[in-house]
Design an enzyme around this catalytic site. Structure first.
Site, short mmCIF file in Angstrom:
data_model
loop_
_atom_site.label_atom_id
_atom_site.label_comp_id
_atom_site.label_asym_id
_atom_site.label_seq_id
_atom_site.Cartn_x
_atom_site.Cartn_y
_atom_site.Cartn_z
N LYS A 192 8.72 10.99 7.72
CA LYS A 192 7.65 10.66 6.75
C LYS A 192 6.69 9.66 7.39
CE LYS A 192 7.15 7.67 3.39
NZ LYS A 192 5.70 7.39 3.55
N GLY A 245 9.11 -0.92 9.19
CA GLY A 245 8.21 -1.41 8.15
C GLY A 245 8.62 -2.80 7.70
N SER A 246 8.39 -3.10 6.45
CA SER A 246 8.63 -4.46 5.95
C SER A 246 10.12 -4.71 5.72
CB SER A 246 7.86 -4.66 4.65
OG SER A 246 8.31 -3.73 3.69
N THR A 247 10.50 -5.97 5.78
CA THR A 247 11.90 -6.35 5.57
C THR A 247 12.33 -6.00 4.14
OG1 THR A 247 11.85 -8.02 7.29
CG2 THR A 247 13.49 -8.33 5.57
N ASP A 248 11.44 -6.16 3.17
CA ASP A 248 11.80 -5.84 1.79
C ASP A 248 12.17 -4.37 1.65
OD1 ASP A 248 11.44 -8.38 1.02
OD2 ASP A 248 9.45 -8.09 0.12
N VAL A 249 11.37 -3.50 2.24
CA VAL A 249 11.69 -2.06 2.13
C VAL A 249 12.92 -1.73 2.99
CG1 VAL A 249 10.85 0.30 2.49
CG2 VAL A 249 9.34 -1.42 1.51
N GLY A 250 13.09 -2.43 4.11
CA GLY A 250 14.29 -2.23 4.93
C GLY A 250 15.56 -2.44 4.11
N GLU A 268 13.70 -1.44 11.94
CA GLU A 268 12.83 -2.30 12.75
C GLU A 268 11.86 -2.93 11.77
OE1 GLU A 268 10.10 -3.87 14.31
OE2 GLU A 268 9.33 -1.98 15.14
N CYS A 302 4.29 -6.02 14.30
CA CYS A 302 5.50 -6.66 13.78
C CYS A 302 5.92 -7.82 14.67
CB CYS A 302 6.61 -5.63 13.65
SG CYS A 302 6.78 -4.64 15.12
N GLU A 399 5.01 -13.27 7.15
CA GLU A 399 4.32 -12.35 8.05
C GLU A 399 2.94 -12.05 7.42
OE1 GLU A 399 6.09 -8.41 8.42
OE2 GLU A 399 5.78 -8.54 10.57
P1 NAD Z 1 6.20 -0.79 3.96
O1 NAD Z 1 7.49 -1.32 4.47
O2 NAD Z 1 6.01 -0.74 2.49
O3 NAD Z 1 5.94 0.70 4.51
C1 NAD Z 1 6.49 1.23 5.69
C2 NAD Z 1 6.94 2.66 5.43
O4 NAD Z 1 7.97 2.65 4.45
C3 NAD Z 1 5.86 3.59 4.89
O5 NAD Z 1 6.04 4.88 5.40
C4 NAD Z 1 6.13 3.57 3.40
O6 NAD Z 1 5.66 4.71 2.74
C5 NAD Z 1 7.64 3.52 3.37
N1 NAD Z 1 8.22 2.99 2.14
C6 NAD Z 1 7.68 2.08 1.29
N2 NAD Z 1 8.50 1.88 0.23
C7 NAD Z 1 9.58 2.68 0.41
C8 NAD Z 1 10.76 2.93 -0.35
N3 NAD Z 1 10.99 2.32 -1.50
N4 NAD Z 1 11.66 3.81 0.14
C9 NAD Z 1 11.45 4.44 1.32
N5 NAD Z 1 10.33 4.26 2.06
C10 NAD Z 1 9.41 3.37 1.63
O7 NAD Z 1 5.05 -1.59 4.61
P2 NAD Z 1 3.55 -1.75 4.04
O8 NAD Z 1 3.49 -1.93 2.58
O9 NAD Z 1 2.78 -0.64 4.60
O10 NAD Z 1 3.18 -3.11 4.69
C11 NAD Z 1 3.67 -4.29 4.05
C12 NAD Z 1 4.05 -5.29 5.07
O11 NAD Z 1 5.08 -4.75 5.90
C13 NAD Z 1 2.96 -5.63 6.06
O12 NAD Z 1 2.08 -6.55 5.55
C14 NAD Z 1 3.75 -6.15 7.18
O13 NAD Z 1 4.10 -7.48 6.93
C15 NAD Z 1 4.99 -5.30 7.18
N6 NAD Z 1 4.92 -4.19 8.14
C16 NAD Z 1 5.71 -4.26 9.22
C17 NAD Z 1 5.66 -3.25 10.17
C18 NAD Z 1 6.50 -3.29 11.39
O14 NAD Z 1 6.13 -2.67 12.38
N7 NAD Z 1 7.65 -3.93 11.37
C19 NAD Z 1 4.79 -2.18 10.01
C20 NAD Z 1 4.01 -2.13 8.86
C21 NAD Z 1 4.10 -3.14 7.94
#
Ligand code: NAD
Length: 500
Positions: A192, A245-250, A268, A302, A399
């Site tokens: 995705k 992506g973000s730590t919260d979504v991780g 990551e 990141c 961040e």
């Molecule tokens: P995010 O974590 O929300 O999104 C990253 C991916 O996860 C996207 O594909 C998104 O659609 C998906 N996602 C979001 N919610 C999900 C869920 N509940 N279940 C499964 N997948 C989900 O990141 P964001 O909102 O695009 O950015 C927010 C913050 O995250 C940024 O401001 C930054 O601090 C951080 N970020 C970090 C990285 C990195 O490389 N580590 C990359 C992008 C953003």
């Protein structure tokens, strides 16, 4: 910045046409089951580039059925590793052939400078796939001594169907770090893309099939996190999920994986990486490297060096020069040549960054440069520098993911080690010094997954990357990434007469 803002008014027409907007499932471009689409926007203007099919639970299910079939019955895990390797090499050649087209899509959707996409990122994309193409026929198990009366061997087998969820900051590179090892090891994939940047992956997905990838091996679903993303993380028929992506979504991914089928998880996540300028630093060089460490990719990395720790002996000179460098940063339409910084990816990130800048001012940090948007349309932000930043300020802890440099003063190494490590993150660190003992000391003491000494953001395909602490689980790139996509099977055979 007034000249720059004026030049933002004339938007360059991107040198590419959008060809693919549907989902890529079982080797074919198809509409989403619901027929729904969502707009992907041009960060330079906020205008719609294209309507893209919106994948949801049903589409993820369809993609998983295709990936499952391709894994359980298809040729991909069964063909010789050399054949798999040849397909990946052909794919890398096709990436090079379509370099400029891929780069233009990446820049249009994301806002990063076209020269960065065309000269660095798309060539790196090809490089990463060649690296993994080379691995495909070099993955094998071991023979193990056992206790003497058994012959013991390990088989390194693909894990199955991999779910991969990637962000928008490096859409192509994040795709390559995940697809490369998964495919080299013989897995099939449901990937995705981020809702902000779906376009380049769809073109690359077509090229994968032109290179000879069997249908169903890679399925690409555009869509949103809480719908399509969550469907991947919680799917009962996906064997492994990799997320950036973000730590919260991780945390959500880990929870969904554990509540469903305990699929393997690699993450990551975010960072707040220290960049440490020691007292022996050549200040001009340190300023340039610290500037790159933070501002590269509009600050949307990141691993951005987002806490610039500077020794008190060189602090004042560093701040003056960092300010001057930020004021000289060339911001503008990313399709123009010589541009160092384009717009932020979307209005959400844009607003979040401006909010952090206000926080910085309110909490008493000294605003040296920038501090506002640039121009009146799109998501451009002035390169911003704060000095006199204190560890407990929000801008030193969170961040920001934008072009905002925060400079902190330190006195000695013990102090800066403790402060650098005082973060919930542990992704990366930069160290700038000519003193070998200092470099060695910091390299060992910093609790992070990457330490760059007198360099930063070195992302060769061979170098492992990943985080300590809340920056993630596991490593991507390099030999270490292969383990994410392999199962180890121990095969034990009784030996009738061990006393040969
Ligand atoms: P995010 O974590 O929300 O999104 C990253 C991916 O996860 C996207 O594909 C998104 O659609 C998906 N996602 C979001 N919610 C999900 C869920 N509940 N279940 C499964 N997948 C989900 O990141 P964001 O909102 O695009 O950015 C927010 C913050 O995250 C940024 O401001 C930054 O601090 C951080 N970020 C970090 C990285 C990195 O490389 N580590 C990359 C992008 C953003």
């Amino acid at each position: 910045y007034s000249n720059l803002a004026a030049s933002l008014e004339d938007t360059i027409t991107p040198p590419v046409k959008v060809q693919h907007t549907q989902l890529l499932i079982n080797g074919k471009f198809v509409d989403s089951a619901s027929g729904k689409t969502f707009p992907t926007l041009d960060p330079r203007t906020g205008e719609v580039i294209a309507q893209v099919s919106e994948g949801d639970v049903e589409d993820v299910n369809r993609a998983v059925v295709a990936a499952r079939k391709a894994f359980d019955e298809g040729p991909w895990p069964r063909m010789t590793a050399y054949e798999r390797s040849k397909i990946l090499f052909r794919f890398a050649d096709l990436i090079e052939k379509h370099n400029d087209e891929i780069a233009a899509l990446e820049t249009w959707d994301n806002g990063k400078p076209y020269e960065q996409s065309a000269k660095i990122e798309v060539p790196m994309l090809a490089r990463v796939f060649r690296y993994y193409a080379g691995w495909a026929d070099k993955i094998h198990g071991m023979t193990v001594p056992g206790d003497g009366s058994h012959h013991v061997q390990t088989l390194h087998e693909p894990i199955g169907v991999a779910g991969q969820i990637i962000p928008w900051n490096f859409p192509l590179l994040m795709l390559s770090w995940k697809l490369g090892p998964a495919l080299a090891c013989g897995n099939t994939v449901v990937l995705k893309t981020a809702e902000q940047t779906p376009l380049s992956a769809l073109l690359v997905g077509r090229l994968l099939h032109e290179a000879g990838l069997p249908e169903g091996v890679v399925n690409i679903v555009s869509g949103f996190g809480p719908t399509a993303g969550a469907a991947i993380a919680s799917h009962m028929d996906i064997d492994k999920v990799a997320f950036t992506g973000s730590t919260d979504v991780g945390k959500i991914i880990l929870e969904l994986a554990s509540k469903s089928n305990l699929k393997a998880v690699t993450l990551e996540l975010g960072g707040k990486s220290p960049f440490i300028v020691c007292e022996d630093a050549d200040v001009d060089q340190a300023v340039e490297l610290a500037h790159f460490a933070l501002f590269f990719n509009q600050g949307q990395c990141c691993c951005a060096g987002s806490r610039t720790f500077v020794h008190e002996r060189v602090y004042d000179e560093f701040v003056e020069k960092a300010k001057a460098r930020a004021m000289n940063r060339v911001v503008g339409d990313p399709f123009k040549s010589g541009i160092e910084q384009g717009p932020q990816v979307d209005s959400e990130q844009f607003k979040k960054i401006l909010k952090y800048i206000r926080h910085g001012v309110d909490s008493g940090a000294t605003l040296q440069a920038g501090g506002d948007r640039l121009g009146s349309k799109g998501y451009y932000i002035q390169p911003t520098v704060f000095s006199d930043v204190k560890d407990d300020m929000l801008i030193a802890k969170d961040e920001i993911f934008g072009p905002v440099q925060t400079i902190l003063k330190f006195k000695d190494l013990d102090e800066v080690i403790a402060r650098a490590n005082n973060s919930r993150y542990g992704l990366a660190a930069g160290v700038f010094t000519q003193n070998l003992d200092t470099a060695n000391r910091l390299m060992r003491a910093l609790r992070v997954g990457s330490v760059w000494i007198n360099c930063f953001d070195v992302f060769d395909a061979t170098i492992p990357f990943g985080g300590y602490k809340m920056s993630g689980i596991g490593r991507e790139k390099g030999i270490y990434s292969l383990n994410n996509y392999l199962q180890v099977k121990a095969v034990v055979t009784a030996i009738k007469n061990p006393a040969w």
